[in-house]
Scaffold this active site. Structure first.
Site, PDB file in Angstrom:
ATOM      1  CG  HIS A 234       1.513   1.485 -43.380  1.00  0.00           C
ATOM      2  ND1 HIS A 234       1.818   0.310 -44.070  1.00  0.00           N
ATOM      3  CD2 HIS A 234       0.265   1.757 -43.702  1.00  0.00           C
ATOM      4  CE1 HIS A 234       0.866  -0.101 -44.411  1.00  0.00           C
ATOM      5  NE2 HIS A 234      -0.217   0.821 -44.395  1.00  0.00           N
ATOM      6  CE1 TYR A 238      -2.628   1.108 -48.268  1.00  0.00           C
ATOM      7  CE2 TYR A 238      -1.862   1.762 -46.157  1.00  0.00           C
ATOM      8  CZ  TYR A 238      -2.248   0.714 -47.080  1.00  0.00           C
ATOM      9  OH  TYR A 238      -2.731  -0.440 -46.673  1.00  0.00           O
ATOM     10  CG  HIS A 385       4.470  -8.193 -48.731  1.00  0.00           C
ATOM     11  ND1 HIS A 385       3.028  -8.216 -48.856  1.00  0.00           N
ATOM     12  CD2 HIS A 385       4.402  -6.749 -48.216  1.00  0.00           C
ATOM     13  CE1 HIS A 385       2.484  -7.232 -48.741  1.00  0.00           C
ATOM     14  NE2 HIS A 385       3.075  -6.238 -48.002  1.00  0.00           N
ATOM     15  CG  PHE A 386       8.933  -5.018 -50.411  1.00  0.00           C
ATOM     16  CD1 PHE A 386       9.732  -4.759 -51.200  1.00  0.00           C
ATOM     17  CD2 PHE A 386       9.322  -5.181 -49.099  1.00  0.00           C
ATOM     18  CE1 PHE A 386      11.187  -4.733 -51.193  1.00  0.00           C
ATOM     19  CE2 PHE A 386      10.756  -5.149 -48.955  1.00  0.00           C
ATOM     20  CZ  PHE A 386      11.699  -5.045 -49.939  1.00  0.00           C
ATOM     21  CG  HIS A 387      10.374  -6.992 -55.171  1.00  0.00           C
ATOM     22  ND1 HIS A 387      10.880  -6.998 -54.158  1.00  0.00           N
ATOM     23  CD2 HIS A 387      11.117  -6.346 -55.931  1.00  0.00           C
ATOM     24  CE1 HIS A 387      12.034  -6.371 -54.238  1.00  0.00           C
ATOM     25  NE2 HIS A 387      12.041  -5.860 -55.466  1.00  0.00           N
ATOM     26  NE  ARG A 448      14.251  -6.466 -46.189  1.00  0.00           N
ATOM     27  CZ  ARG A 448      13.508  -5.446 -46.093  1.00  0.00           C
ATOM     28  NH1 ARG A 448      12.410  -5.390 -44.776  1.00  0.00           N
ATOM     29  NH2 ARG A 448      13.442  -4.413 -46.730  1.00  0.00           N
ATOM     30  NE  ARG A 449      16.800  -3.138 -45.642  1.00  0.00           N
ATOM     31  CZ  ARG A 449      16.389  -2.348 -44.847  1.00  0.00           C
ATOM     32  NH1 ARG A 449      16.596  -2.321 -43.728  1.00  0.00           N
ATOM     33  NH2 ARG A 449      15.902  -1.140 -45.457  1.00  0.00           N
TER      34      ARG A 449
HETATM   35  C1  HEM Z   1      13.965  -5.479 -62.454  1.00  0.00           C
HETATM   36  C2  HEM Z   1      13.310  -6.016 -61.292  1.00  0.00           C
HETATM   37  C3  HEM Z   1      13.717  -6.106 -59.712  1.00  0.00           C
HETATM   38  C4  HEM Z   1      14.669  -7.098 -59.170  1.00  0.00           C
HETATM   39  C5  HEM Z   1      15.364  -8.010 -60.048  1.00  0.00           C
HETATM   40  C6  HEM Z   1      14.543  -6.673 -57.852  1.00  0.00           C
HETATM   41  C7  HEM Z   1      15.322  -7.404 -56.931  1.00  0.00           C
HETATM   42  C8  HEM Z   1      15.516  -7.074 -55.570  1.00  0.00           C
HETATM   43  C9  HEM Z   1      15.913  -7.912 -54.608  1.00  0.00           C
HETATM   44  C10 HEM Z   1      17.069  -9.325 -54.816  1.00  0.00           C
HETATM   45  C11 HEM Z   1      16.079  -7.135 -53.416  1.00  0.00           C
HETATM   46  C12 HEM Z   1      16.522  -7.636 -51.932  1.00  0.00           C
HETATM   47  C13 HEM Z   1      17.980  -7.679 -51.776  1.00  0.00           C
HETATM   48  C14 HEM Z   1      18.174  -7.920 -50.181  1.00  0.00           C
HETATM   49  O1  HEM Z   1      17.356  -7.958 -49.368  1.00  0.00           O
HETATM   50  O2  HEM Z   1      19.303  -8.386 -50.088  1.00  0.00           O
HETATM   51  C15 HEM Z   1      15.219  -6.223 -53.575  1.00  0.00           C
HETATM   52  C16 HEM Z   1      15.044  -4.942 -52.719  1.00  0.00           C
HETATM   53  C17 HEM Z   1      14.178  -4.040 -52.716  1.00  0.00           C
HETATM   54  N1  HEM Z   1      13.365  -3.693 -54.104  1.00  0.00           N
HETATM   55 FE1  HEM Z   1      13.650  -4.749 -55.686  1.00  0.00          FE
HETATM   56  N2  HEM Z   1      13.954  -5.744 -57.721  1.00  0.00           N
HETATM   57  C18 HEM Z   1      13.289  -5.073 -58.804  1.00  0.00           C
HETATM   58  C19 HEM Z   1      12.187  -4.149 -58.968  1.00  0.00           C
HETATM   59  C20 HEM Z   1      11.928  -3.232 -57.920  1.00  0.00           C
HETATM   60  C21 HEM Z   1      11.035  -2.237 -58.048  1.00  0.00           C
HETATM   61  C22 HEM Z   1      10.249  -1.921 -59.420  1.00  0.00           C
HETATM   62  C23 HEM Z   1      10.854  -1.802 -57.036  1.00  0.00           C
HETATM   63  C24 HEM Z   1       9.950  -0.497 -56.670  1.00  0.00           C
HETATM   64  C25 HEM Z   1       9.127   0.253 -57.176  1.00  0.00           C
HETATM   65  C26 HEM Z   1      11.553  -2.255 -55.850  1.00  0.00           C
HETATM   66  C27 HEM Z   1      11.835  -1.927 -54.667  1.00  0.00           C
HETATM   67  C28 HEM Z   1      12.496  -2.629 -53.658  1.00  0.00           C
HETATM   68  C29 HEM Z   1      12.748  -2.136 -52.401  1.00  0.00           C
HETATM   69  C30 HEM Z   1      12.188  -1.065 -51.655  1.00  0.00           C
HETATM   70  C31 HEM Z   1      13.817  -2.990 -51.795  1.00  0.00           C
HETATM   71  C32 HEM Z   1      14.408  -3.045 -50.411  1.00  0.00           C
HETATM   72  C33 HEM Z   1      15.627  -2.462 -50.179  1.00  0.00           C
HETATM   73  C34 HEM Z   1      15.908  -2.700 -48.856  1.00  0.00           C
HETATM   74  O3  HEM Z   1      15.785  -3.757 -48.206  1.00  0.00           O
HETATM   75  O4  HEM Z   1      16.649  -1.577 -48.401  1.00  0.00           O
HETATM   76  N3  HEM Z   1      12.282  -3.463 -56.536  1.00  0.00           N
HETATM   77  N4  HEM Z   1      14.974  -5.815 -55.070  1.00  0.00           N
HETATM   78 CU   LIG Z   2       3.020  -0.839 -43.500  1.00  0.00          CU
END
Ligand code: HEM
Ligand SMILES: [Cu+2]
Lengths: 581, 67
Positions: A234, A238, A385-387, A448-449
């Site tokens: 967490h 931050y 949420h985190f996006h 997710r995932r």
């Molecule tokens: C180009 C734009 C982006 C797209 C289209 C995108 C799309 C996605 C999608 C679809 C997932 C979920 C996949 C799943 O749970 O099966 C994901 C997970 C994630 N994204 Fe993005 N994302 C983008 C940009 C970003 C940015 C800028 C960040 C952070 C600076 C980010 C951080 C994350 C993180 C931390 C996860 C979680 C990974 C996990 O579950 O281990 N994403 N993203």
């Molecule tokens: Cu947290």
């Protein structure tokens, strides 16, 4: 007046290198983002579903850890040197920590990417691969190179923090009676909670996961390593957010044409984050069996307190913007908004990030509530949420900020302001589409995932609109985001290839109510660190003790420790022998 | 122009989340909008904003002075 590169040519090179590293990570990571969106919805499948976790690991590690943290070290180096008006003590040392971070990141990335090969090379007798996601929960196991890389990367940031602190100490010796300038104060408090919290993940990696992946111990206690991960997990959010906050506090008011409303409030906010970032991590584990409800409740209360500094920030930043707009002749209750510099992508990007962050605050409160969390846990809601938080409040602020910083560190004016403006607007639009659909899909129970969110003999019912429509909305959003990323990268590259010219001065916002109004105790970093430590002990000692008592340090029983004991016996024998003589 | 062109773009993108969620709100009051209907209403709203912005004048809070 002059730009950063004129004042600090050496440091400017380092800041530029760190920013470019961040952008490289963004370029690769965003590509995977688009692939994931297309894959999950079944629109276009470039990867096999078996490789999905490898891609998702790359996406998470490159964006959430590499992109964000490289940008942070660039920004904090700028903030420390500019606000203290002082060079780093040794550029060689500074390149040393930057190099450490690069080496660590590359090690982790190599391990992850090897996972795409059908026949990955072997190293240390094990096949290279690290498809364990950026949370690397046991029993998922990665190659030692991955854990080692992460550890080295984190150690690089620790040394960077030390570098900023010693710059500050040297400044303090020369200016014993002056208040710490705000940007330096922000960097230092952020670094303090980073040390405290990343100690948790360092222990998880060095003591448990690395020995386990090397085969030195047979097993680990998954709940223990998970809890240690979230001890850091967490606070790391931050760690991403504080640089964005710093930009909102010190750059936005200036761009608006005014001053920061209140320096004391800004200090209070950063102190609160130092206190509360770490003793809240268990809120990611509301669903974990093996942690008593009472501990989870305490952590929920801490988490709700954390809303306070974010609300203070919203107030202070908007008040500063209004002040700026009125300085430019804005009038009326809301009409002053028209006087803000909307043509400037730096301003507009940051303002829009702030707005989406407010939306993220609402979904965050739902995540934080112990009982409603059960509804959304591990669903696509969380990804939505985190996006909004790291994917927009942080990422879009960094991109918008780059339109100001790249001219500062190169002396070259921004290539095209309109391209920048279109880019930040597209990011906002793409994220609205994507994250809205993710939130709503999550409420239907879409997980997710996973590469295959459709289960046999089971269909998710859409409440309003069908799941197919939600999928289409996610793809629309993801595509706009990918286009936005390309425009961003092109704008940065073209700026860097351009000629030197007129760029804005290297300065940040003044204050309406300055440090002279903030009680001196706010600058007492030792005191706040001590209180933070006490809060961490209160929140974590009993849960950790219970976890170890029930599940063992290295898993149930003491099986895991059998390979550690013989070397300890050898040392013991040696000591006896020495003492006996 | 009633507002700066850049601000017009900002207002347009800000309207989008409201249009997207319009469907949810309509469902609460028992009106089920199809995707196409939502899109048409959305385009109409955005069009109305554009018309509002390019007609009339700024009353002093309009386009920022060129900087
Ligand atoms: C180009 C734009 C982006 C797209 C289209 C995108 C799309 C996605 C999608 C679809 C997932 C979920 C996949 C799943 O749970 O099966 C994901 C997970 C994630 N994204 Fe993005 N994302 C983008 C940009 C970003 C940015 C800028 C960040 C952070 C600076 C980010 C951080 C994350 C993180 C931390 C996860 C979680 C990974 C996990 O579950 O281990 N994403 N993203
Ligand atoms: Cu947290």
């Amino acid at each position: 007046m002059t730009s950063y590169i004129d004042q600090f040519p050496e440091e400017a090179r380092l800041v530029k290198a760190a920013m470019v590293s961040a952008f490289l990570a963004l370029a690769v990571g965003a590509t995977f983002g688009l692939l994931q969106v297309l894959h999950r919805t079944g629109m276009v499948r470039v990867l096999s579903s078996a490789d999905y976790y490898t891609a998702l690991t790359a996406h998470g590690v490159l964006l959430a850890l590499t992109f964000t943290i490289f940008f942070l070290v660039a920004l904090f180096t700028w903030g420390i040197t500019t606000s203290l008006d002082r060079n780093l003590p040794s550029m060689r040392f500074a390149w040393g920590w930057y190099g450490t971070m690069v080496v660590g990141a590359l090690m982790a990335v190599v391990a992850i990417f090897a996972g795409f090969l059908t026949e990955p090379p072997t190293l240390l007798g094990e096949e290279l691969s690290a498809s364990v996601l950026f949370t690397f929960y046991a029993p998922l196991q990665a190659h030692p190179l991955f854990y080692l890389g992460l550890a080295i990367f984190v150690i690089g940031t620790w040394i960077a923090g030390y570098d900023w602190f010693r710059t500050y100490w040297a400044w303090k010796r020369d200016n014993p009676d002056e208040r710490t300038p705000l940007p330096a104060f922000m960097a230092l408090t952020t670094m303090l909670f980073w040390w405290l919290s990343s100690a948790g993940v360092a222990i998880a990696i060095v003591v448990f996961l690395l020995p386990w992946s090397l085969g030195i111990v047979d097993s680990v206690n998954p709940l223990l390593t998970r809890t240690l991960f979230w001890f850091f997990g967490h606070a790391v959010v931050y760690f991403w957010l504080m640089p964005a906050y710093m930009l909102w506090y010190i750059l936005l008011p200036k761009l608006s044409g005014g001053k920061l409303f209140s320096d004391p409030l800004a200090r209070v906010v950063f102190v609160l984050f130092l206190l509360l970032s770490t003793p809240t991590g268990i809120h990611h584990q509301y669903m974990d069996p093996g942690i008593a409800e009472g501990f989870k409740f305490i952590v929920m209360v801490n988490t709700m307190f954390l809303l306070l500094p974010s609300l203070l920030t919203a107030f202070t930043v908007v008040a500063s913007m209004e002040h700026g707009a009125r300085q430019r002749g804005g009038t009326g209750k809301l009409r002053w908004l028209g006087k803000l510099p909307w043509r400037d992508p730096v301003f507009t990007g940051m303002a829009l990030s702030g707005l989406l962050f407010a939306a993220a605050g609402f979904s965050g409160m739902i995540n934080a509530g112990m009982n409603i969390n059960y509804l959304v846990h591990n669903t696509f809601w969380i990804v939505g949420h985190f996006h909004l938080t790291v994917g927009t409040a942080v990422a879009l602020t960094f991109m918008a900020g780059s339109y100001w910083f790249i001219p500062q560190v190169t002396g070259k004016p921004l290539w095209n302001r309109t391209a920048g403006l279109v880019q930040v607007l597209l990011w906002f639009l793409g994220m609205v589409f994507m994250s809205n659909a993710m939130h709503r899909a999550g409420l239907l129970g879409v997980p997710r995932r996973t590469a295959e969110p459709q289960y046999e003999n089971f269909a998710f019912e859409g409440a309003i609109g069908s799941v197919g429509e939600l999928d289409a909305q996610v793809v629309l959003g993801g595509t706009l985001l990918a286009i936005s990323t390309i425009i961003f990268l092109v704008t940065i590259v073209m700026t860097m290839l351009g000629d030197r010219g007129e760029v804005p001065d290297n300065s940040y916002a003044g204050t309406l109510s300055g440090p002279e109004h903030s009680p001196a105790i706010l600058d007492n970093l030792k005191l706040w660190t001590a209180i933070a430590l006490v809060l961490i002990v209160l929140a974590y000692s009993l849960p950790l003790a219970a976890i170890v008592q029930r599940g063992g340090l290295f898993g149930p029983g003491i099986d895991g420790i059998t390979r550690v004991l013989p070397p300890i016996d050898t040392i013991g024998g040696l000591v006896e022998w020495v003492v006996g003589r | 122009m009633r507002i700066d062109p850049a601000l017009l773009l900002v207002v347009l993108v800000l309207a989008v989340p409201f249009i997207v969620e319009l469907r949810t709100v309509a469902a609460w009051v028992g009106i089920d909008l199809s995707l196409l209907q939502t899109a048409i209403i959305g385009v109409a709203i955005l069009g109305a904003i554009v018309v509002w912005a390019i007609t009339g004048d700024s009353n002093g809070n309009g386009p920022e002075s060129p900087s």
